[in-house]
Design an enzyme around this catalytic site. Structure first.
Site: not given
Length: 359
Positions: A73, A132, A185
């Site tokens: 983050c 997130h 990610h």
């Protein structure tokens, strides 16, 4: 697109990829970090003729922290992370716990028939968004294009590094797959060898060319587009289909209609057309069982120095989930013998994915 390069406190490179040209990326990493670990060991397995990376330092990597302690983050006052900026579009940085790196180390031969050499290469983390709680499927077409530009940029730069033989962009999603960080990610591995899977498929492609004169991957795509029964979705430049001999209960391959060896060779129109189709396929996966689908998304690109005339860049997407409450475990046959047994008919999977309402 704006590309900015900076460095983290331990010297690792960090790249920002921004949609706007006026983003300020001057925030510095002020953490006190330990020295970077040396490169892993590569040990040769004479029975399979494969290299195995041994990276003991990865045992200490961060494992499923709470969202308030997520290292991917943006940084906030009192909580510095791997990304010093207070927000970002796409960020790429050298992995703090890499399987391969250029850091020097000491290596001893282990005896027997196994050779040991440094695991020279590079591992990078690609953060798709600063949100997130988001996912790749929720990215806008513009954000997907930016991620693709990051993949292309890093593929080009990593391919030029000494000792790198293959660049692999991928995403692991979901705790069932074994992720250690929940933030949306992916990763990029720059291998110091050509991977076993790529060697296998390129060998098959070479034999196919000798027999038929055609490209194996192109012929597979053409056959699937003609059969239609396993096609999940398509547009002007891409087709997504379940392969006829799928190993996994949910498996979809995405091919550009034009053969290219790697992502760098895609035209702007092809890059733009990828995102809408891919995110549609991901939403179909999530809608299949009504729960977020764990998956691995793997870009197959040509190696740096061999097989480029045979390769056909494409994405392979697969999941171990075979039912809402069941997973496909790689047990005896798959793990010990490499002999897959799929519990789900590929044509049935394709039918179910086409039936999912994505709007």
């Amino acid at each position: 697109m704006k590309r900015t390069i900076t460095h983290l406190a331990d010297g690792r490179e960090l790249f920002y990829f921004d949609l706007r040209d006026d983003e300020d990326r001057s925030a510095a990493d002020e953490r006190d970090l330990p020295p970077r670990p040396p490169a892993s060991e590569l040990r040769y397995d004479p029975l399979t003729e494969e290299w195995i990376a041994v990276a003991g330092h990865r045992q200490s990597r961060t494992f499923l922290p709470p969202a308030s302690e997520c290292p991917l983050c943006p940084s906030t006052p009192g909580h510095p992370t791997e990304i010093p900026a207070s927000s970002y579009d796409v960020a790429v940085f050298e992995n703090r716990f890499p399987s391969f790196s250029a850091q020097p180390g000491e290596y001893e031969q282990v005896g027997g028939l196994s050779e040991v050499r440094p695991g020279v290469g590079r591992c990078e983390v690609v953060c798709f968004t600063s949100d997130h709680d988001s996912s790749f499927s929720a990215l806008s077409p513009e954000q997907v294009e930016l991620v693709m530009e990051a993949w292309i940029d890093r593929t080009a730069e990593l391919s030029a590094m000494p000792g790198v033989e293959q660049v692999f962009c991928f995403e692991n999603r979901g705790p069932e797959i074994g992720i250690t960080l929940a933030h949306p990610h992916g990763q990029i591995y720059a291998y110091p060898y050509v991977t076993p899977r790529t060697k296998l498929t390129l060998g098959a492609a070479e034999r196919h060319r000798e027999r038929t004169g055609g490209n194996l991957f192109a012929d597979v795509l053409a056959a699937e587009r003609e059969a239609k029964i396993r096609v999940v979705a398509s547009n002007e430049h891409w087709t997504a289909f379940v392969p006829a001999a799928a190993r996994w209960p949910v498996e979809v391959h995405l091919y550009p209609h034009r053969r290219v060896p790697d992502l760098l060779a895609l035209e702007p129109s092809e890059r733009a057309a990828f995102g809408p189709l891919y995110t549609e396929v991901l939403r179909r996966l999530d809608g299949l069982f009504g729960v977020p689908m764990p998956y691995i998304a793997a870009w197959h690109q040509a190696p740096v120095n061999v097989g480029r005339d045979l390769s056909y860049a494409h994405l392979e997407l697969f999941s171990i989930r075979r039912a809402p409450d069941k997973l496909k475990y790689l047990a005896g046959s798959e793990s010990a013998m490499g002999a897959f047994v799929n519990d789900v008919l590929p044509e049935h999977t394709a039918h179910l994915l086409r039936s999912v309402i994505t709007d």
